[in-house]
Design a protein around this motif. Structure first.
Motif: not given
Length: 304
Positions: A201-211, A213-218, A220-227, A235-236
Motif C-alpha cells: 500500500s505504501n508504493s501502490g505496487r502489486m508484486y507477483f511471480a510468473s513463469n 515468456e522472457n523470464s530470467m528463469g522459471g 520471476d518476480i514482477y510488479f505493476s502499479e495500480g489497484r 515490469i520484471n
C-alpha cells in the motif's frame, strides 16, 4: 603607453554551485539468518511486527505435507520454528495473510489437493463460499487496503481467466463479507501462471511471480502499479531474479523485504537447488556526493 604592474597577493575565491549528488539503490539478497530454513521448502514469510513472523513449510517431499509455522525474533535472530494453531489434521495449510481486524485468511487443501481459501475465527476454519467453487483451485490469499476499500487478492484456475493460474480479487465489505471474484485483467495475467500476489500500500505496487515468456528463469518476480483490475505496465524486478525460481516477494518496510527461492545457497537434502528457502532483501540507498570546493588562487603578478 605606460604599464603598471601591481605586485600584491590577490586571493580569488571561486564558488561553484555545481554540487552533484548521485543516488542509486543497491539491492542485496541473502539467505535469512536464524533457524527457519531447512532442507525442506519454506516460503511466504509474513512479518506481523518487529518480532513475530509466519511462514509456510512443505515437509516430506515424497509425500508433501504443508503447514503454517511461526517464529519469534530474539537478539536479531529468528528462533526455532513452532507449529501454529492455523493447522488442521489431514489437511495441508499455507500462505497465511491477515485482514485489517487481524482475522487470518489462508489456503487449505485436502488429500486430493483440492484447495480453497478459508478464514479462522473462534477456533474454527470457515470456507469463503463466494470465492471457492467446486473443481477449481483457490490459493495464496493476500489482504490489501486501497484507501478505505479492503480487497483480498488470490490465485485461481477458475473459468474466465487467461490461462494457467491467474490472480483474482474479491472486494471485502465493512462486515467482512467477500464479494464475487474479479480477474485482474491481461496486464497482470497471461496464458502462463501468475502466482503469489502481494500488494504494497505504501508504493501502490502489486508484486507477483510468473513463469511467462522472457523470464530470467522459471518464475520471476514482477510488479505493476495500480489497484483492483486497473494496472500499469508490468515490469520484471530484475534485481531480485536469477535463472532459478523467485516468488512470494513482500515488503516489511521501505528497506527490508523477503522472497522465496531455490537459487544457489538454498538448503537441500538430495538434489542441489531442490527446495525453496526464505531470503532477506535489503535495499541500500547509495549517495555519492561530488562537489567542487571553493578554490583559493594565489595569482601574482596581475597585469593591468
Amino acid at each position: 603607453m605606460s604599464k603598471v604592474f601591481m605586485k600584491y597577493k590577490v586571493i580569488l575565491i571561486l564558488l561553484f554551485n555545481l554540487s552533484l549528488i548521485a543516488q542509486e539503490t543497491r539491492v542485496v539478497v541473502e539467505q535469512l539468518k536464524g533457524r527457519i530454513n531447512t532442507n525442506d521448502s519454506e516460503f511466504n514469510f509474513v512479518r506481523v511486527n518487529d518480532t513475530l513472523a509466519y511462514f509456510t513449510s512443505i515437509t516430506n517431499l515424497e509425500n508433501p505435507e504443508s503447514s503454517i509455522y511461526f517464529s519469534v525474533k530474539k537478539n536479531s535472530v529468528w528462533s526455532n520454528r513452532k507449529y501454529s494453531k492455523f493447522n488442521l489434521e489431514n489437511y495441508k495449510t499455507g500462505e497465511i495473510t491477515f485482514t485489517d481486524n487481524k482475522t487470518p485468511v489462508l489456503t487449505m487443501c485436502d488429500e486430493a489437493d483440492k484447495c480453497k481459501i478459508v478464514t479462522y475465527k473462534y477456533n474454527f476454519f470457515n470456507s469463503v463460499s463466494s470465492i471457492n467453487s467446486q473443481g477449481n483451485k483457490n490459493t495464496q490469499p493476500n489482504f490489501a487496503e486501497h484507501g478505505e476499500q479492503n480487497v483480498l487478492y488470490f490465485v485461481s484456475n477458475r473459468p474466465g481467466g487467461f490461462g494457467g493460474l491467474d490472480i483474482w480479487l474479491s472486494i471485502v465489505d465493512d462486515k467482512g463479507n467477500f464479494g464475487a471474484p474479479i480477474n485482474l485483467g491481461p496486464v497482470i495475467n497471461t496464458k502462463f501462471d501468475e502466482i503469489a500476489p502481494n500488494f504494497d500500500s505504501n508504493s501502490g505496487r502489486m508484486y507477483f511471480a510468473s513463469n511467462r515468456e522472457n523470464s530470467m528463469g522459471g518464475f520471476d518476480i514482477y510488479f505493476s502499479e495500480g489497484r483492483f483490475n486497473l494496472w500499469n505496465e508490468t515490469i520484471n524486478f530484475k534485481e531480485l531474479n536469477t535463472e532459478k525460481d523467485e516468488m512470494y516477494f513482500n515488503l516489511f518496510n521501505d528497506t527490508i523485504g523477503y522472497l522465496s527461492s531455490n537459487r544457489k545457497g538454498a538448503k537441500f537434502d538430495n538434489e542441489e537447488y531442490c527446495c525453496n528457502d526464505i531470503f532477506k532483501v535489503v535495499f541500500y540507498e547509495n549517495q555519492e556526493k561530488l562537489s567542487q570546493n571553493p578554490t583559493i588562487c594565489d595569482c601574482m603578478p596581475i597585469k593591468l
